[in-house]
Scaffold this active site. Sequence first.
Site, PDB file in Angstrom:
ATOM      1  N   GLU A  84     115.824 -56.975 -60.825  1.00  0.00           N
ATOM      2  CA  GLU A  84     114.748 -56.555 -61.706  1.00  0.00           C
ATOM      3  C   GLU A  84     113.458 -56.936 -61.171  1.00  0.00           C
ATOM      4  OE1 GLU A  84     115.573 -57.051 -66.018  1.00  0.00           O
ATOM      5  OE2 GLU A  84     117.499 -56.518 -65.743  1.00  0.00           O
ATOM      6  N   HIS A 142     127.706 -54.898 -76.135  1.00  0.00           N
ATOM      7  CA  HIS A 142     128.418 -56.308 -75.612  1.00  0.00           C
ATOM      8  C   HIS A 142     127.367 -57.034 -74.981  1.00  0.00           C
ATOM      9  CE1 HIS A 142     132.610 -54.534 -75.911  1.00  0.00           C
ATOM     10  NE2 HIS A 142     132.273 -54.961 -77.061  1.00  0.00           N
ATOM     11  N   GLU A 143     126.467 -57.711 -75.455  1.00  0.00           N
ATOM     12  CA  GLU A 143     125.744 -58.693 -74.791  1.00  0.00           C
ATOM     13  C   GLU A 143     126.596 -59.898 -74.782  1.00  0.00           C
ATOM     14  OE1 GLU A 143     122.486 -58.599 -73.288  1.00  0.00           O
ATOM     15  OE2 GLU A 143     123.779 -60.584 -72.474  1.00  0.00           O
ATOM     16  N   GLU A 148     112.333 -51.357 -70.181  1.00  0.00           N
ATOM     17  CA  GLU A 148     112.007 -52.327 -71.206  1.00  0.00           C
ATOM     18  C   GLU A 148     110.765 -53.258 -70.818  1.00  0.00           C
ATOM     19  OE1 GLU A 148     115.749 -54.393 -70.979  1.00  0.00           O
ATOM     20  OE2 GLU A 148     115.431 -55.362 -69.141  1.00  0.00           O
TER      21      GLU A 148
END
Length: 701
Positions: free
Chosen positions: A172, A412-413, A506
């Site tokens: 990222e 599902h984190e 995000e």
Amino acid sequence: MRIFVVILSVFLFMSCEVASSKITSPDENIEVNFFLSQEGEFYYTINYKTKAIIDTSFVGFDLKDAPALRKGFIARVKKPVEVDERWEMPWGEQQSVRNYYKEVRVELEERDDLKRKMNLVFRVYNDGVGFRYEFPEQQNLKEVYIKEEHTEFNLTEDYKTFWIPGDWDIYEHLYSTTKLSEIDAKSYIAHTNLAQTYIPDNAVNTPVTLVGKDGTHLSFHEAALIDYSGMTLKVDTENLSFKSQLVGSRNTDYKVKRTTPFHTPWRTIQITDNAPALIESKLIVNLNEPNKLGDVSWFKPMKYTGVWWEMHLGKSSWDYGMELVDGKWKDTGKAHGKHGATTENVKRFIDFSAKNNIGGVLVEGWNTGWERWIGFEDREGVFDFVTSYPDYDLDEVTSYAKEKGVEIIMHHETSAATETYEKQQDTAYALMQKYGMHAVKSGYVGKILPKGEYHHGQYMVNHYNNAAIKAAKYQVAVNAHEPIKATGLRRTYPNIISREGLRGQEFNAWSGDGGNPPEHLPIVAFTRMLAGPIDFTPGIFNIKFDEYRKDNQVNTTLAQQLALYVVIYSPVQMAADLVEHYEANPKALQFIKDVGVDWSETRVLNGAVGDYVTIARKEKGTDNWFLGSITDENSRSFELSLNFLDPNSTYEAIIYKDGTDAHWDKNPLSLAIEKVQVTKNDSMNINLAQGGGVAVSFVKQ
Ligand code: NOJ
Ligand code: CA
């Protein structure tokens, strides 16, 4: 420069018909030559249209508890084979893919002592080269502990390079554009919000894309990353070269552990004359094995909305306000009332999706554990993937969704607590199967547990791959965030539908560095997107969202947000904004409602890395085409030929374009919508504002 004497006499040719130490692509534009040095080292070169692209580049391995495999080889060259086949994508950028290459296997064997063997297999396509190492079963090489792989890519020009740092933990990052000789990953300052980042060397991650002075485009990556470590490329700025540097672990003094027989992932170089051809290249998927899952029709490509952006904006939260009492989550009456994933809120999204031709709803923050998510060291045993918060009724939500013809997407984190997730996978996927849920978004925020492992090392490569293989048994498709890079495994396991693995939307919500600049996606299209589908989560209509975060915004126009549905490929494509923001702009929403998400054909109409790109895609199952064009911070005008449209057909083109006064910062919402009748003989003039875009639906009449 070292001078090498090529001793062809040490090549033993298995076939008298093909006595050559080179192989070309089917169209003969790419030529790979291979040699042994006097010391019996293997090296290769690559020419493209007679120009040297890769100069003398050695290969080899450093092993633990064993001599290196780097020299003293003799070589046998097998007779090359040519393969020309087609395969079908169950969903994808196109339906049918041509897999057309020439392959040669070079068998290396140590002349003396251990006589260990290692083969190199080269596949040469018209759009690039893949090669990998095979370690056959043998007496003197059983358990193999690879300390480092030494694959060199010595370049011949100081290319303009689009790169992110060789981070062992996350992709990222913003792309930097520099000369190859000026890459400085160590000075790159990673974003402060990253819960994990480790950049040990002046190395880059792949795909890394290079543009030459004569317009030659190269992109380096890998294919079929299985039971091995991710590869970064160490940069030698003086000698203009890359060298493989595998991601390691703090728990071992080697980077990969395997038992013979095995082979490495493919090392890939896409080679094209222009930027659009890079996107059209199917080299990475082609180098993967065919579908091992058989019928996967239980998954359907879909657009989806979800309880997601509202948490990133701070309108609601993932957590509920529970407390961990004696290792168990309890509702002790301290709920803060901002919890987003409530039955009621999710029903709003279901209603909205059902009304707008959107197939799915993602629900994040539905399960217990979010109170101890980011920033906690001890995250094992915290998340529970079957227990919902008190205000979320899974039965009610799933049956309501079913009634409305919408599918709930599971979340599902894992918080990178891998052992907890592995323990619960069977029950978690079984729960999904019971409720008829066929897609899960997984997340791996934070430093990997067990401590000492990195997101991109062999341990995690296996974790990600095993999760997907296990999920398939329950008819579950996986969209991982904080993932391992895509390497075309979606061909073999089509349930690996999409992933993050880049700075997604995000960052525009909360990053303190201005968000993703307008050039971000015009770079991503020619770098990250070459690896595979991206869950970028486009479609933000309320570009400035001042109500929630005054200092942040999306750095594109609204028209560009629409164009992204076509430009970025993914079989799950989010309509990421809040329901109320869409309801406030029904005219623009119409495009999201109409746009396809699964394609029979893709044409990249134009593009320049980091500047702009225009893509047209034909929707599978209809005769409609869609077009998306995006630009960086510069405005542009194009005259586009519509000759991709079907012959003898008239289309109604609905054009969603930047208003004449549109600008990504000053006036991002200025959007003009126009309808015209067109055929393939027409052309279309399009004007993109600064940070702008155009989205077009072509509906067959
Ligand atoms: C990071 C992911 O990229 C984002 O999409 C998700 O909402 C959060 N983690 C929570 O899992
Ligand atoms: Ca992320």
